[in-house]
Design a protein around this motif. Structure first.
Motif, PDB file in Angstrom:
ATOM      1  N   ILE A   7      98.007 -40.287  51.667  1.00 22.96           N
ATOM      2  CA  ILE A   7      98.961 -39.030  51.812  1.00 22.96           C
ATOM      3  C   ILE A   7      99.739 -39.283  53.466  1.00 22.96           C
ATOM      4  CG2 ILE A   7      98.721 -36.346  52.876  1.00 22.96           C
ATOM      5  CD1 ILE A   7      95.775 -36.578  51.633  1.00 22.96           C
ATOM      6  N   GLU A   8     101.052 -38.625  53.070  1.00 23.00           N
ATOM      7  CA  GLU A   8     102.080 -38.771  54.120  1.00 23.00           C
ATOM      8  C   GLU A   8     101.954 -37.509  54.908  1.00 23.00           C
ATOM      9  OE1 GLU A   8     104.429 -40.890  54.895  1.00 23.00           O
ATOM     10  OE2 GLU A   8     104.319 -42.480  53.308  1.00 23.00           O
ATOM     11  N   GLN A   9     101.474 -37.590  56.313  1.00 19.89           N
ATOM     12  CA  GLN A   9     101.389 -36.595  57.178  1.00 19.89           C
ATOM     13  C   GLN A   9     102.668 -35.564  57.322  1.00 19.89           C
ATOM     14  OE1 GLN A   9      98.526 -35.780  58.658  1.00 19.89           O
ATOM     15  NE2 GLN A   9      99.585 -33.967  59.266  1.00 19.89           N
ATOM     16  N   GLY A  10     102.368 -34.502  57.237  1.00 22.00           N
ATOM     17  CA  GLY A  10     103.573 -33.459  57.320  1.00 22.00           C
ATOM     18  C   GLY A  10     104.485 -33.320  56.056  1.00 22.00           C
ATOM     19  N   THR A  11     103.744 -33.718  54.930  1.00 26.33           N
ATOM     20  CA  THR A  11     104.562 -33.472  53.450  1.00 26.33           C
ATOM     21  C   THR A  11     104.311 -32.262  52.613  1.00 26.33           C
ATOM     22  OG1 THR A  11     103.474 -35.284  52.521  1.00 26.33           O
ATOM     23  CG2 THR A  11     105.396 -35.898  53.851  1.00 26.33           C
ATOM     24  N   LEU A  12     103.286 -31.438  53.276  1.00 24.08           N
ATOM     25  CA  LEU A  12     102.739 -30.433  52.216  1.00 24.08           C
ATOM     26  C   LEU A  12     103.951 -29.397  52.131  1.00 24.08           C
ATOM     27  CD1 LEU A  12     100.585 -29.293  50.463  1.00 24.08           C
ATOM     28  CD2 LEU A  12      99.657 -28.305  52.494  1.00 24.08           C
ATOM     29  N   THR A  13     104.195 -29.249  50.825  1.00 20.02           N
ATOM     30  CA  THR A  13     105.361 -28.101  50.453  1.00 20.02           C
ATOM     31  C   THR A  13     104.746 -27.137  49.377  1.00 20.02           C
ATOM     32  OG1 THR A  13     106.540 -29.561  48.935  1.00 20.02           O
ATOM     33  CG2 THR A  13     107.453 -29.597  51.170  1.00 20.02           C
ATOM     34  N   THR A  14     105.545 -25.885  49.428  1.00 22.39           N
ATOM     35  CA  THR A  14     104.657 -24.922  48.808  1.00 22.39           C
ATOM     36  C   THR A  14     105.781 -24.016  48.282  1.00 22.39           C
ATOM     37  OG1 THR A  14     103.114 -23.350  48.101  1.00 22.39           O
ATOM     38  CG2 THR A  14     103.761 -23.543  50.576  1.00 22.39           C
ATOM     39  N   ASP A  15     105.626 -23.234  47.172  1.00 27.37           N
ATOM     40  CA  ASP A  15     106.718 -22.196  46.946  1.00 27.37           C
ATOM     41  C   ASP A  15     105.601 -20.982  46.905  1.00 27.37           C
ATOM     42  OD1 ASP A  15     105.371 -22.448  44.546  1.00 27.37           O
ATOM     43  OD2 ASP A  15     106.980 -22.403  43.364  1.00 27.37           O
ATOM     44  N   GLY A  16     104.512 -21.094  47.161  1.00 26.69           N
ATOM     45  CA  GLY A  16     103.306 -20.010  47.224  1.00 26.69           C
ATOM     46  C   GLY A  16     102.462 -20.176  45.936  1.00 26.69           C
ATOM     47  N   SER A  17     102.956 -20.582  44.720  1.00 26.94           N
ATOM     48  CA  SER A  17     102.234 -20.796  43.856  1.00 26.94           C
ATOM     49  C   SER A  17     102.097 -22.167  43.297  1.00 26.94           C
ATOM     50  CB  SER A  17     102.707 -19.943  42.355  1.00 26.94           C
ATOM     51  OG  SER A  17     103.860 -20.559  42.144  1.00 26.94           O
TER      52      SER A  17
END
Length: 137
Positions: A7-17
């Motif tokens: 897992i690349e640290q700091g790469t979590l993205t979301t649009d809410g769903s």
């Protein structure tokens, strides 16, 4: 082989769903997409439904089962892929635990039991940033 760097640290993205995270190959040589056997993506203990998962590499997006015949799409150790799936994650200052499990075939290592299959997992804690995502087909 190199599970703490999947897992690349700091790469979590979301649009809410939907949420996504960048992952790196836990092997020292490139593998074709057909060697990606299984993927699980979990945030805060909630696992994304397997049917919602999408895998993006080389600017192309695939459903996980569709990777089985992708012998011409290669995942290189220096390149990140993106795993995304249906997960209700809100962006902001909250820390989220992200878990990825990869099951990969190593096609050039054959044992008495068949082609070598490795199972690697990684966990990281990070904040989610807002992103526009679409359910990809």
């Amino acid at each position: 082989m190199i599970p703490d760097r999947i897992i690349e640290q700091g790469t979590l993205t979301t649009d809410g769903s939907r949420a996504g995270v960048e992952v790196r190959l836990p092997w020292y040589r490139a593998l074709p997409g057909s060697c990606i056997a299984e993927v699980t993506f979990t945030v805060d203990g909630v696992q994304a439904d397997a049917e919602s998962l999408r895998w993006t590499m080389n600017d192309r997006t695939f459903a996980i089962p569709d990777l089985a015949d992708k012998v011409d799409e290669w995942w290189f150790p220096a390149d990140s892929a993106v795993v995304e799936g249906d997960l209700a994650v809100e962006p902001g200052d909250t820390e989220h635990r992200v878990d990825i499990e990869l099951k990969l075939y190593i096609p050039y290592i054959v044992t008495a039991h068949g082609v070598l299959r490795i199972e690697e997992r990684d966990s990281k804690t990070m904040r989610a940033t807002a992103a526009t995502m679409e359910a990809r087909q």
